[in-house]
Each structure stands twice: as structure tokens, then as C-alpha cells.
Design an enzyme around this catalytic site. Sequence first.
Site, PDB file in Angstrom:
ATOM      1  N   SER A  18       0.842  -1.205   0.000  1.00 33.78           N
ATOM      2  CA  SER A  18       0.000   0.000   0.000  1.00 33.78           C
ATOM      3  C   SER A  18       0.871   1.247   0.000  1.00 33.78           C
ATOM      4  CB  SER A  18      -0.904   0.007   1.239  1.00 33.78           C
ATOM      5  OG  SER A  18      -1.393   1.316   1.442  1.00 33.78           O
TER       6      SER A  18
ATOM      7  N   HIS B 245      -1.408  -1.507  -4.043  1.00 35.82           N
ATOM      8  CA  HIS B 245      -2.652  -1.113  -3.379  1.00 35.82           C
ATOM      9  C   HIS B 245      -2.662   0.407  -3.216  1.00 35.82           C
ATOM     10  CE1 HIS B 245      -6.098  -1.951  -0.710  1.00 35.82           C
ATOM     11  NE2 HIS B 245      -5.636  -0.991   0.054  1.00 35.82           N
TER      12      HIS B 245
ATOM     13  N   ASP C 177      -4.734   3.649  -1.922  1.00 35.84           N
ATOM     14  CA  ASP C 177      -5.795   4.048  -0.990  1.00 35.84           C
ATOM     15  C   ASP C 177      -6.271   5.460  -1.276  1.00 35.84           C
ATOM     16  OD1 ASP C 177      -5.998   1.811   0.956  1.00 35.84           O
ATOM     17  OD2 ASP C 177      -3.874   2.258   1.257  1.00 35.84           O
TER      18      ASP C 177
ATOM     19  N   MET D 252      -8.852   8.400  -0.159  1.00 35.46           N
ATOM     20  CA  MET D 252      -9.666   8.827   0.993  1.00 35.46           C
ATOM     21  C   MET D 252     -10.235  10.218   0.738  1.00 35.46           C
ATOM     22  SD  MET D 252      -7.103   7.789   4.051  1.00 35.46           S
ATOM     23  CE  MET D 252      -6.401   6.155   4.151  1.00 35.46           C
TER      24      MET D 252
ATOM     25  N   HIS E 137      -8.422   1.094  -3.742  1.00 36.97           N
ATOM     26  CA  HIS E 137      -9.335   0.953  -2.603  1.00 36.97           C
ATOM     27  C   HIS E 137      -9.964   2.316  -2.324  1.00 36.97           C
ATOM     28  CE1 HIS E 137      -9.494   0.157   2.062  1.00 36.97           C
ATOM     29  NE2 HIS E 137     -10.695   0.235   1.531  1.00 36.97           N
TER      30      HIS E 137
ATOM     31  N   MET F 287     -12.015   4.681  -0.308  1.00 39.67           N
ATOM     32  CA  MET F 287     -12.625   4.979   0.990  1.00 39.67           C
ATOM     33  C   MET F 287     -13.311   6.340   0.842  1.00 39.67           C
ATOM     34  SD  MET F 287      -9.477   3.616   3.288  1.00 39.67           S
ATOM     35  CE  MET F 287      -8.395   3.657   1.869  1.00 39.67           C
TER      36      MET F 287
ATOM     37  N   MET G  27     -11.428  -5.265   5.952  1.00 39.62           N
ATOM     38  CA  MET G  27     -10.585  -4.335   6.712  1.00 39.62           C
ATOM     39  C   MET G  27     -10.261  -4.988   8.046  1.00 39.62           C
ATOM     40  SD  MET G  27      -9.966  -1.706   4.861  1.00 39.62           S
ATOM     41  CE  MET G  27      -8.894  -1.035   6.144  1.00 39.62           C
TER      42      MET G  27
ATOM     43  N   ASP H 168      -6.571  -6.014   4.925  1.00 43.55           N
ATOM     44  CA  ASP H 168      -5.955  -4.685   4.856  1.00 43.55           C
ATOM     45  C   ASP H 168      -5.950  -4.035   6.233  1.00 43.55           C
ATOM     46  OD1 ASP H 168      -5.078  -2.174   4.134  1.00 43.55           O
ATOM     47  OD2 ASP H 168      -6.820  -1.673   2.910  1.00 43.55           O
TER      48      ASP H 168
ATOM     49  N   GLY I 179      -2.703  -3.401   9.465  1.00 42.38           N
ATOM     50  CA  GLY I 179      -1.979  -4.018  10.577  1.00 42.38           C
ATOM     51  C   GLY I 179      -1.326  -5.345  10.248  1.00 42.38           C
TER      52      GLY I 179
END
Length: 217
Positions: free
Chosen positions: A7, A32, A34, A36, A65, A67, A136, A174, A176
Amino acid sequence: MNILAPSILSADFAALGEDVKKAERAGARYLHIDVMDGAFVPSLSLGFPVIKSIRGLSELVFDVHLMICDPDRYIGEFAAAGADMITVHAEACPHLNRTIASIKEKGCKAGVALNPATPLTELSYILEDLDMVLLMTVNPGFGGQKYIESCTRKIRGLKRMISDRGLEIDIEVDGGIKLDNVQKVLDAGANVIVAGSAVFGGNVEKNVKDFLKVLEG
Ligand code: DX5
Ligand code: ZN
């Protein structure tokens, strides 16, 4: 097949192209990305110009992805910017079947993401239409958070739901994910592994190779 999806949220944005190339050279196959909007999640990240810029220098599968609220507004633009796969949040889409159909119409693979507290039953009437489900394993919005343990049995539940229906759908996790817990999510049934800080925090090539050793075990 198990796939690593680094990511870029944790990449060095002043040297983004170089970081992407490092991940690619080390053997990653997905990237990946992200996105947002400061509304669905508290933070803002990146959008079309950044995706277009890195599209020009990478052959990686762009796993985007979203969000963002009401992503239908932008599906065409993400596809045109270079997305290969587009994942939307069930919590952000009032007309999920229509959204998934529009992703596919643009020639992209389609995924649905669920926040940690969203039950798998959200997928009951859409699962057959999906290429991937993204679970998630932290609450979305930031890199570097701690894996939420209850997600392990959710991964197992999804794996069972998919095989009970005789489907073949990727399970992406996705949030941690580190070298010390990746085996646990693989054992539970995940096969697409997002890692942000664990890849881009430090030596990118070494981190990718270390993950691939476990994934290709
Ligand atoms: C979080 C993003 C993740 C993030 C993961 O909202 O969806 O993709 O980059 O970062 P790590 O791997 O550091 O938890
Ligand atoms: Zn993500």
C-alpha cells in the site's frame, strides 16, 4: 495463489515513483492504492493525477481501494486513470449492485470492502458478482494501526461462505498486517495481503522479499 499488495499510503511521496519501482523490482504484483475523501474516513490521501503519474511507470496491477462516499460519481475516472481493480465500501454505497456493475462495465475487476464491525451478511446478495472481498482488519483511514483480532474469525467465516457457494473469490485483508501475523491471516483463508507500513517503512525491497517468502512458502 497468494499475492502481496503493497500500500503506497506509507510510501515516500517525495519519491513515489522510485518506491513503486522498488516494490515491483522486488517481485510484488499488485499495488494497493488508498483513496480517501475526508468524509467516509477522517483523512485525505490522493486522487487521479497521482494514479495517472505512476501508471506511466509501472506494470503492477493497480488495486484501487476507494474509501469515499458515493463512489459511483468517479468510477469512470478511476478506470481511465489506470485502475485494474476497484474496491468500494459496502457502507458507502446505497446501490451496491449498480456500483459493482458500473465497475465491470469499465473493464475493471470489482471488489467490496467491509469495515471490521460490518457483518458478512452484507455480502449475501452480492457475493456472486464479485472478484474480490476486502476485509478491513483495522478501521480505515490511516496506515500503521494495530490488527483487530476478531477479524481472524471473520476471514474464516468469509472463506467458508465462498466455498459453501462453490465460488472462487479473492479474500484481501488490509490493516496491521506484518511479517509476524501474516501467516495467521493466510491460514484463516486470506490470499491477497495488503501491507503498507510493513513494506514502505524501511528497506522496501527487503520487506517485499521477506513477505513473498512467507506468501509463496
Ligand atoms: C487504511 C488503508 C490501508 C493502509 C494499511 O485505511 O486502507 O491500506 O495503507 O496500512 P498498514 O499496513 O500500515 O496497516
Ligand atoms: Zn487500503
